[in-house]
Motif scaffolding. Structure first.
Motif, PDB file in Angstrom:
ATOM      1  N   TYR A 139       0.812  -1.225   0.000  1.00 21.67           N
ATOM      2  CA  TYR A 139       0.000   0.000   0.000  1.00 21.67           C
ATOM      3  C   TYR A 139       0.844   1.273   0.000  1.00 21.67           C
ATOM      4  CZ  TYR A 139       1.344  -0.731   4.792  1.00 21.67           C
ATOM      5  OH  TYR A 139       2.107  -0.980   5.898  1.00 21.67           O
ATOM      6  N   GLY A 140       2.172   1.155   0.007  1.00 27.69           N
ATOM      7  CA  GLY A 140       3.041   2.327   0.155  1.00 27.69           C
ATOM      8  C   GLY A 140       2.721   3.457  -0.815  1.00 27.69           C
ATOM      9  N   GLY A 141       2.406   3.123  -2.060  1.00 29.41           N
ATOM     10  CA  GLY A 141       2.162   4.152  -3.069  1.00 29.41           C
ATOM     11  C   GLY A 141       0.757   4.724  -3.028  1.00 29.41           C
ATOM     12  N   VAL A 142      -0.137   4.132  -2.226  1.00 30.30           N
ATOM     13  CA  VAL A 142      -1.517   4.620  -2.171  1.00 30.30           C
ATOM     14  C   VAL A 142      -1.929   4.904  -0.722  1.00 30.30           C
ATOM     15  CG1 VAL A 142      -2.243   3.506  -4.316  1.00 30.30           C
ATOM     16  CG2 VAL A 142      -2.431   2.242  -2.191  1.00 30.30           C
ATOM     17  N   ARG A 143      -0.923   5.046   0.138  1.00 34.26           N
ATOM     18  CA  ARG A 143      -1.189   5.247   1.559  1.00 34.26           C
ATOM     19  C   ARG A 143      -2.080   6.474   1.807  1.00 34.26           C
ATOM     20  NH1 ARG A 143       2.994   3.713   4.579  1.00 34.26           N
ATOM     21  NH2 ARG A 143       4.316   4.871   3.157  1.00 34.26           N
ATOM     22  N   ASP A 144      -1.755   7.587   1.135  1.00 31.11           N
ATOM     23  CA  ASP A 144      -2.537   8.809   1.358  1.00 31.11           C
ATOM     24  C   ASP A 144      -3.931   8.679   0.763  1.00 31.11           C
ATOM     25  OD1 ASP A 144       0.230   9.638   1.887  1.00 31.11           O
ATOM     26  OD2 ASP A 144      -0.692  11.605   2.149  1.00 31.11           O
ATOM     27  N   LYS A 145      -3.981   8.100  -0.438  1.00 33.81           N
ATOM     28  CA  LYS A 145      -5.250   8.004  -1.166  1.00 33.81           C
ATOM     29  C   LYS A 145      -6.227   7.074  -0.448  1.00 33.81           C
ATOM     30  CE  LYS A 145      -5.003   6.402  -5.486  1.00 33.81           C
ATOM     31  NZ  LYS A 145      -4.716   6.367  -6.947  1.00 33.81           N
ATOM     32  N   ILE A 146      -5.732   6.037   0.186  1.00 28.58           N
ATOM     33  CA  ILE A 146      -6.648   5.064   0.806  1.00 28.58           C
ATOM     34  C   ILE A 146      -6.586   5.091   2.336  1.00 28.58           C
ATOM     35  CG2 ILE A 146      -7.316   2.628   0.961  1.00 28.58           C
ATOM     36  CD1 ILE A 146      -6.471   2.320  -1.950  1.00 28.58           C
ATOM     37  N   ILE A 147      -5.423   4.813   2.918  1.00 29.12           N
ATOM     38  CA  ILE A 147      -5.364   4.674   4.384  1.00 29.12           C
ATOM     39  C   ILE A 147      -5.679   5.995   5.085  1.00 29.12           C
ATOM     40  CG2 ILE A 147      -3.838   4.122   6.334  1.00 29.12           C
ATOM     41  CD1 ILE A 147      -2.494   2.091   4.401  1.00 29.12           C
ATOM     42  N   LYS A 148      -5.049   7.070   4.622  1.00 29.63           N
ATOM     43  CA  LYS A 148      -5.297   8.371   5.248  1.00 29.63           C
ATOM     44  C   LYS A 148      -6.757   8.777   5.059  1.00 29.63           C
ATOM     45  CE  LYS A 148      -2.957  12.766   5.816  1.00 29.63           C
ATOM     46  NZ  LYS A 148      -2.057  13.744   5.207  1.00 29.63           N
ATOM     47  N   THR A 149      -7.275   8.584   3.849  1.00 29.03           N
ATOM     48  CA  THR A 149      -8.664   8.974   3.573  1.00 29.03           C
ATOM     49  C   THR A 149      -9.644   8.213   4.464  1.00 29.03           C
ATOM     50  OG1 THR A 149      -8.004   9.368   1.287  1.00 29.03           O
ATOM     51  CG2 THR A 149     -10.362   9.285   1.714  1.00 29.03           C
ATOM     52  N   VAL A 150      -9.447   6.904   4.597  1.00 27.04           N
ATOM     53  CA  VAL A 150     -10.349   6.105   5.442  1.00 27.04           C
ATOM     54  C   VAL A 150     -10.355   6.670   6.860  1.00 27.04           C
ATOM     55  CG1 VAL A 150     -10.698   3.857   6.534  1.00 27.04           C
ATOM     56  CG2 VAL A 150     -10.048   3.969   4.165  1.00 27.04           C
ATOM     57  N   GLU A 151      -9.177   7.010   7.356  1.00 30.11           N
ATOM     58  CA  GLU A 151      -9.107   7.487   8.748  1.00 30.11           C
ATOM     59  C   GLU A 151      -9.700   8.880   8.879  1.00 30.11           C
ATOM     60  OE1 GLU A 151      -5.003   6.456  10.022  1.00 30.11           O
ATOM     61  OE2 GLU A 151      -5.985   4.665  10.847  1.00 30.11           O
ATOM     62  N   GLU A 152      -9.506   9.711   7.846  1.00 30.39           N
ATOM     63  CA  GLU A 152     -10.123  11.050   7.884  1.00 30.39           C
ATOM     64  C   GLU A 152     -11.649  10.952   7.834  1.00 30.39           C
ATOM     65  OE1 GLU A 152      -6.495  13.698   5.937  1.00 30.39           O
ATOM     66  OE2 GLU A 152      -8.138  13.022   4.648  1.00 30.39           O
ATOM     67  N   LEU A 153     -12.148   9.885   7.202  1.00 32.38           N
ATOM     68  CA  LEU A 153     -13.598   9.707   7.097  1.00 32.38           C
ATOM     69  C   LEU A 153     -14.198   9.103   8.369  1.00 32.38           C
ATOM     70  CD1 LEU A 153     -13.832   8.404   3.411  1.00 32.38           C
ATOM     71  CD2 LEU A 153     -14.720  10.574   4.271  1.00 32.38           C
ATOM     72  N   GLY A 154     -13.345   8.786   9.339  1.00 28.60           N
ATOM     73  CA  GLY A 154     -13.900   8.381  10.633  1.00 28.60           C
ATOM     74  C   GLY A 154     -13.723   6.930  11.032  1.00 28.60           C
ATOM     75  N   ALA A 155     -12.836   6.191  10.323  1.00 33.41           N
ATOM     76  CA  ALA A 155     -12.579   4.802  10.728  1.00 33.41           C
ATOM     77  C   ALA A 155     -11.128   4.687  11.195  1.00 33.41           C
ATOM     78  CB  ALA A 155     -12.838   3.862   9.560  1.00 33.41           C
ATOM     79  N   ASP A 156     -10.784   3.565  11.804  1.00 37.16           N
ATOM     80  CA  ASP A 156      -9.401   3.312  12.195  1.00 37.16           C
ATOM     81  C   ASP A 156      -8.883   2.104  11.428  1.00 37.16           C
ATOM     82  OD1 ASP A 156      -9.163   5.330  14.157  1.00 37.16           O
ATOM     83  OD2 ASP A 156     -10.245   4.090  15.603  1.00 37.16           O
ATOM     84  N   VAL A 157      -7.751   2.283  10.752  1.00 33.80           N
ATOM     85  CA  VAL A 157      -7.123   1.116  10.123  1.00 33.80           C
ATOM     86  C   VAL A 157      -6.271   0.470  11.208  1.00 33.80           C
ATOM     87  CG1 VAL A 157      -5.584   0.285   8.321  1.00 33.80           C
ATOM     88  CG2 VAL A 157      -7.155   2.172   7.846  1.00 33.80           C
ATOM     89  N   VAL A 158      -6.687  -0.705  11.665  1.00 34.73           N
ATOM     90  CA  VAL A 158      -6.020  -1.318  12.817  1.00 34.73           C
ATOM     91  C   VAL A 158      -5.146  -2.510  12.443  1.00 34.73           C
ATOM     92  CG1 VAL A 158      -7.761  -0.554  14.472  1.00 34.73           C
ATOM     93  CG2 VAL A 158      -8.055  -2.757  13.325  1.00 34.73           C
ATOM     94  N   ALA A 159      -5.370  -3.086  11.261  1.00 31.50           N
ATOM     95  CA  ALA A 159      -4.644  -4.307  10.926  1.00 31.50           C
ATOM     96  C   ALA A 159      -4.207  -4.292   9.468  1.00 31.50           C
ATOM     97  CB  ALA A 159      -5.536  -5.519  11.192  1.00 31.50           C
TER      98      ALA A 159
END
Lengths: 249, 381
Positions: free
Chosen positions: B247-267
């Motif tokens: 996910y290194g190349g899409v970290r901002d597009k996916i992981i950051k966005t999910v967390e900004e939208l109110g979820a926690d990426v835990v695993a």
């Protein structure tokens, strides 16, 4: 209290007002600026009567509605609105101006969904581009398509498909056959997406295209099942938004 | 929890800082081997007194240059890896004595042929199976790689060197696993964005002992903060498991966005998540067998069949109390894309929402992805 759902799509902006027993729907074209469209809707809302209201915005331009109390994605709103219109668990197909969605509704809420890839093929945009190329409006193209025999348009890409249409024109093919080919190719792509996603509880079509009986017929043929529609299908997203406004505290 | 610590070092910061240290180390004669993938038997490089550096592969920037030689319809990670090498913009590639690749997916193994024209790229023949002749073949490859390192550096690597290296690397696996397992706590004590960034940036520190210390220190800090301020205040933010491609190349597009939208990426069931770390190298077996076994057991989709990955996802869903699964598919990654069929089937069968996102390193689909992620979280409620 009035509950208002606003669905700012990439082509058309739909509004539904739930005021007691009354339900008011109207559509405005989405201009180049979502903000201006949202303003125009605000003015129309003021004309239709004031008072306290709660607004939920959805659609591609949902963030432009700065007076909205809540923002919800079009997927959830179409699911909610579609369930209300058809009154059953079903698979909602929404062919939008910018993307096509297949939404599984179970127990009244969205369980799963699939959106087309970032590509215009199989969307309303594709139909618009092709209608312009054929020198007619969308409804004229649908009307003409009914009289034709579909020509093959096999390219997966809008740009290449447009050049296929140009070659058909160049080869002197009949306009009605080309129009039928265009509609047929969109129906084929939408059907593909549906098959990939799987259909549960019957297929229903929402969004602007559900007003074309011809398109519904094409899609039903490709899917091998009857696709239902509803006179208010175009408002499914806005209606869902209004219902969410009504149910949220 | 999206809060980042004040001294948070972004991936780019770490990459830059690591570069200066690398230059100094090279001037003192350090041995450096460039790697791309977790299948490389790290312990052998360590036993050779060398350090293994993960090479740049997660930016959109060099892709245009790569597309002069490679097809457009290829995984962005492969194009970026080659593009960085071709444009000479990855300092770690520049400082590497040679590169080690392996025959994981078709795109990578063929790209390595081209990369070899830029810098020596040694390719290990990774089989797609785990037992019988596949095991024997991979063990032979591991023995050959040991020989390669001995010949390249004119050294002898003893079994004892390897045994020591196995212990050190197992220790690193254990401490990083503890760090990643912070995600099991509720509320999530650290953002998935920070977790994943730190995991990727760690490789830029050449010293394995320093890496372990840094991870242990951050784990202790986060845990202390959680005990003092968050313990017992259970959060209702949806807990997300991210699986699939790197996910290194899409970290901002996916992981950051999910967390900004109110979820926690835990695993994270992925290359720089727990996937390679859950199974240590067996310290009681003969070293070559132990290494062969450990690396073949990595749950990458290039393995066929790869049912152990599905089983592992099931364990993670339980251990991390996951509410939804997001699978990241890098465009044209056939193995993960096909395998997503089984992941979806399994996750849906558990009654959990599943969303697959196929994307590349460009920003073109940022808006669409954000809509999909929002809608996905709305289904979790």
């Amino acid at each position: 209290m009035r509950y208002i759902g606003i669905d700012i799509g990439s082509t058309a902006s739909k509004t539904v007002i739930l005021d007691g027993e009354q339900q008011i729907c109207f559509t405005l074209p989405t201009g180049w600026s979502g903000k201006e469209t949202a303003e125009a809707i605000r003015e129309k809302l003021a004309e239709s009567g004031g008072g306290e209201s709660r607004v939920v915005a959805t659609g591609y331009g949902r963030v432009s509605v700065d007076y909205a109390d809540k923002i919800v994605t079009e997927i959830t709103c179409h699911g909610r609105g579609g369930y209300h219109l058809f009154n059953k668990d079903c698979t909602i197909i929404d062919v939008g101006g910018q993307d096509t969605k297949v939404i599984t509704v179970a127990e009244g809420s969205v369980k799963d969904f699939l959106m087309n890839d970032k590509c215009a093929a199989g969307t309303g945009k594709f139909l618009e581009v092709m209608a312009t190329r054929l020198g007619m409006t969308l409804s004229e193209m649908f009307a003409l398509a009914e009289k034709g025999t579909p020509l093959a348009i096999s390219s997966m890409c809008t740009v290449f498909a447009e050049s296929e249409v140009i070659s058909h024109i160049g080869a002197g093919e009949k306009r009605e056959d080309i129009a039928a080919g265009v509609v047929d190719s969109v129906a084929a792509r939408v059907a593909n997406l549906c098959v990939r996603h799987g259909i549960r509880g019957g297929a229903v079509l929402t969004g602007g295209l559900c007003e074309s009986g011809y398109f519904i017929g094409c899609l039903s043929g490709k899917l091998g099942m009857r696709v239902e529609s509803h006179p208010l299908g175009r408002y499914a997203g806005a209606l869902g938004a209004a219902l969410i406004a009504k149910n949220s505290k | 929890m999206l809060k980042l610590p004040e001294n948070f070092e972004t991936y780019m910061d770490a990459r830059k800082a690591g570069f200066i240290r690398m230059q100094e180390a090279k001037e003192k004669g350090a041995r450096v081997v460039g790697i791309f993938c977790s299948f490389v038997p790290y312990e052998l490089i360590l036993a050779a007194g060398a350090c293994a550096v993960p090479l740049c592969a997660t930016s959109d920037e060099p892709i245009a240059a790569a597309e002069a030689d490679l097809p457009r319809n290829l995984c962005p990670l492969i194009k970026a890896s080659y593009g960085f090498a071709k444009t000479d913009t990855c300092p770690y590639f520049y400082f590497s004595d040679f590169i080690v690749g392996e025959t994981t997916c078709d795109g990578k193994k063929k790209m390595f042929e081209l990369m070899n024209e830029i810098k020596e790229t040694y390719v290990m023949q990774l089989p797609a199976g785990r037992t019988g002749p596949a095991f024997d073949a991979w063990k032979t490859e591991i023995i050959a790689f040991r020989k390669k390192l001995e010949d390249f550096y004119h050294i002898t690597i003893t079994d004892e060197d390897i045994r020591r290296a196995i212990k050190r690397k197992n220790h690193e696996r254990q401490v990083t696993l503890k760090f990643l397992e912070l995600g099991k706590l509720n509320p999530a004590p650290i953002s998935g964005y920070e977790l994943s960034t730190r995991m990727d940036a760690l490789g830029f520190n050449l010293d394995i002992d320093e890496r372990c210390k840094a991870v242990e220190q951050r784990t202790a800090e986060v845990l202390a903060d959680w005990e003092a301020n968050y313990k017992g205040k259970t959060s209702d933010r949806p807990r997300i498991l991210v699986t699939g491609c790197p996910y290194g190349g899409v970290r901002d597009k996916i992981i950051k966005t999910v967390e900004e939208l109110g979820a926690d990426v835990v695993a994270f069931d992925s290359c720089s998540g727990t996937r390679e770390k859950v199974e240590p190298v067996d310290e009681t077996m003969p070293v070559m067998d132990a290494l062969a076994k450990k690396y073949l057991n990595i749950n990458c989709s290039v393995m066929s069949p790869n049912t152990s990955r599905i089983q592992y996802i099931g364990e993670m869903i339980e251990d991390y109390a996951v509410d939804g699964v997001i699978e990241i598919i890098l465009q044209a990654c056939h193995t993960y894309n096909v395998e997503s069929h089984y992941v979806k089937k399994y996750v849906s069968g558990q009654g959990l929402p599943y969303l697959m996102i196929e994307t590349d390193y460009s920003q073109a689909d940022k808006g669409q992805i954000s809509t999909r992620l929002s809608a996905f979280l709305e289904t979790i409620g």
